[in-house]
Motif scaffolding. Sequence first.
Motif, short mmCIF file in Angstrom:
data_model
loop_
_atom_site.label_atom_id
_atom_site.label_comp_id
_atom_site.label_asym_id
_atom_site.label_seq_id
_atom_site.Cartn_x
_atom_site.Cartn_y
_atom_site.Cartn_z
N GLY A 48 63.95 46.20 -25.82
CA GLY A 48 63.76 45.97 -24.56
C GLY A 48 62.66 44.90 -24.40
N ASP A 49 61.89 44.77 -25.36
CA ASP A 49 60.78 43.78 -25.40
C ASP A 49 61.60 42.19 -25.41
OD1 ASP A 49 58.69 45.31 -25.08
OD2 ASP A 49 58.15 45.38 -27.54
N LYS A 50 62.56 42.16 -26.50
CA LYS A 50 63.02 40.80 -26.64
C LYS A 50 64.07 40.64 -25.24
CE LYS A 50 63.62 41.12 -31.53
NZ LYS A 50 64.69 41.37 -32.61
N ALA A 51 64.57 41.43 -24.50
CA ALA A 51 65.58 41.48 -23.35
C ALA A 51 64.56 40.74 -22.33
CB ALA A 51 66.10 42.64 -23.19
N VAL A 52 63.43 41.53 -22.15
CA VAL A 52 62.47 41.27 -21.17
C VAL A 52 61.87 39.72 -21.20
CG1 VAL A 52 60.32 41.67 -20.06
CG2 VAL A 52 61.95 43.62 -20.35
N ALA A 53 61.75 39.42 -22.71
CA ALA A 53 61.22 38.13 -22.97
C ALA A 53 62.17 37.06 -22.38
CB ALA A 53 60.82 38.10 -24.23
N ARG A 54 63.28 37.11 -22.61
CA ARG A 54 64.42 36.26 -22.43
C ARG A 54 64.58 36.10 -20.89
NH1 ARG A 54 69.78 38.17 -25.47
NH2 ARG A 54 70.55 36.34 -24.11
N LEU A 55 64.37 36.96 -20.17
CA LEU A 55 64.50 37.09 -18.71
C LEU A 55 63.02 36.47 -18.19
CD1 LEU A 55 65.91 40.51 -17.78
CD2 LEU A 55 67.22 38.17 -17.69
N LYS A 56 62.09 36.65 -18.69
CA LYS A 56 60.66 35.86 -18.21
C LYS A 56 60.85 34.66 -18.52
CE LYS A 56 57.81 40.05 -18.23
NZ LYS A 56 56.43 40.62 -18.78
N GLU A 57 61.35 34.09 -19.73
CA GLU A 57 61.49 32.59 -19.88
C GLU A 57 62.41 32.03 -18.44
OE1 GLU A 57 63.38 32.29 -23.52
OE2 GLU A 57 61.62 32.84 -24.84
N ARG A 58 63.03 32.63 -17.92
CA ARG A 58 63.92 32.14 -16.66
C ARG A 58 63.18 32.42 -15.62
NH1 ARG A 58 69.63 34.17 -17.62
NH2 ARG A 58 70.22 32.82 -15.98
N GLY A 59 61.89 32.80 -15.58
CA GLY A 59 61.28 33.15 -14.24
C GLY A 59 61.51 34.48 -13.58
N VAL A 60 62.21 35.44 -14.34
CA VAL A 60 62.31 36.72 -13.69
C VAL A 60 61.18 37.51 -13.99
CG1 VAL A 60 63.75 38.82 -13.61
CG2 VAL A 60 64.76 36.37 -14.12
N ASP A 61 60.69 38.37 -12.85
CA ASP A 61 59.88 39.37 -13.06
C ASP A 61 60.58 40.53 -13.79
OD1 ASP A 61 57.83 41.30 -13.09
OD2 ASP A 61 57.42 41.34 -10.86
N ALA A 62 60.51 40.60 -14.84
CA ALA A 62 61.39 41.87 -15.79
C ALA A 62 60.24 42.56 -16.33
CB ALA A 62 62.36 41.17 -16.63
N ILE A 63 60.79 44.00 -16.21
CA ILE A 63 60.11 44.97 -17.10
C ILE A 63 61.22 45.76 -17.88
CG2 ILE A 63 58.40 45.18 -15.49
CD1 ILE A 63 59.67 47.89 -14.43
N PHE A 64 60.51 46.51 -19.01
CA PHE A 64 61.25 47.39 -19.67
C PHE A 64 60.72 48.75 -19.60
CE2 PHE A 64 61.73 49.83 -23.96
CZ PHE A 64 63.05 50.18 -23.60
N ILE A 65 61.64 49.76 -19.51
CA ILE A 65 61.20 51.16 -19.13
C ILE A 65 61.72 51.77 -20.18
CG2 ILE A 65 61.36 53.04 -17.57
CD1 ILE A 65 61.78 51.12 -15.20
N SER A 66 61.33 52.40 -21.00
CA SER A 66 61.74 53.45 -22.15
C SER A 66 62.31 54.83 -21.66
CB SER A 66 60.89 53.46 -23.23
OG SER A 66 61.31 54.33 -24.41
N ALA A 67 63.36 54.81 -21.76
CA ALA A 67 63.91 56.22 -21.19
C ALA A 67 65.31 56.83 -21.90
CB ALA A 67 64.03 56.01 -19.67
N ASP A 68 65.62 57.90 -21.57
CA ASP A 68 66.69 58.43 -22.31
C ASP A 68 67.49 59.00 -21.03
OD1 ASP A 68 68.75 60.04 -23.31
OD2 ASP A 68 67.64 61.07 -24.88
N VAL A 69 68.41 58.40 -20.60
CA VAL A 69 69.13 58.80 -19.41
C VAL A 69 69.78 60.12 -19.57
CG1 VAL A 69 69.57 56.19 -18.64
CG2 VAL A 69 71.40 57.60 -19.78
N ALA A 70 69.92 60.94 -20.53
CA ALA A 70 70.36 62.06 -20.68
C ALA A 70 69.32 63.15 -20.13
CB ALA A 70 70.60 62.13 -22.12
N LYS A 71 67.89 62.51 -20.18
CA LYS A 71 67.02 63.53 -19.60
C LYS A 71 66.62 63.22 -18.16
CE LYS A 71 65.06 63.73 -24.07
NZ LYS A 71 63.95 63.34 -25.06
#
Length: 264
Positions: A48-71
């Motif tokens: 999540g941290d790596k993915a958000v960092a890649r998007l932020k480099e492009r000027g995106v306000d991106a956040i990562f939310i740690s979650a298990d969608v089965a819950k």
Amino acid sequence: MSGLDNRNAETRAIITGGTQGIGFAIADALADEGSKALALVGRSQEKGDKAVARLKERGVDAIFISADVAKVEDCRRAVETALGHFGTMNALVNAAATSARGSLVDTTEDLFDTIFATNVKGPFFLMQGLVKHLLERKAPGSIVNVLSMSAHAGQSFLTPYSTSKGALMTLTKNVANAYRGNRIRCNAVLPGWMDTEGEALVQKKWHGASDDWLEKAEAAQPMGQLVKPAQLARLVSYMVSPQSGVMTGSLVDYDQNIAGSFPD
């Protein structure tokens, strides 16, 4: 930005499975088309941290939310967290899924419950959260569910998986019908065999595949390749965008093999 058409400039999306594979490819496409607000939902903080960092480099306000969608509680928290950060959201892409193997006769109750919790219950309550928000604001929105060609039938070792995708297929059309008068659209894509990091792990875990499994698999396909996430992502980003107009309740097969066809 590639300058495609800036068609997703107003899109503020929650993307499950958004840290890798098709989920991140969709996030990348949305960013390329102008989206500045993306919430990626997944289980791995590192990814999540790596993915958000890649998007932020492009000027995106991106956040990562740690979650298990089965819950269910995690699904509700994911929507609440996104809304708390961005104020409002108008799009959801349900890309997270498990493709754990199981036939009719060897699927355990626990496996069945896990697959349905991840592939059906999670998307259901994520959709519920976004739709409630949109109804409260009397605002339009768009949902895209990533299904599978297996929803049409599936292989014998994918019985619960295929059934779960069939359930999500019906849910897609039900929601589309229920909220079309509120300008909330719901569509789905049904990709065939896809070339992702997750698929590589699946092939080795469940099928004892060799390191050259992808080369062999692609050589046997009619068009010489498996579905590529970056290609599929552009279709999803279009379906999410306002440019897809009144499109709702659509189930789009995305494969080189045709459902219902047989060799000549």
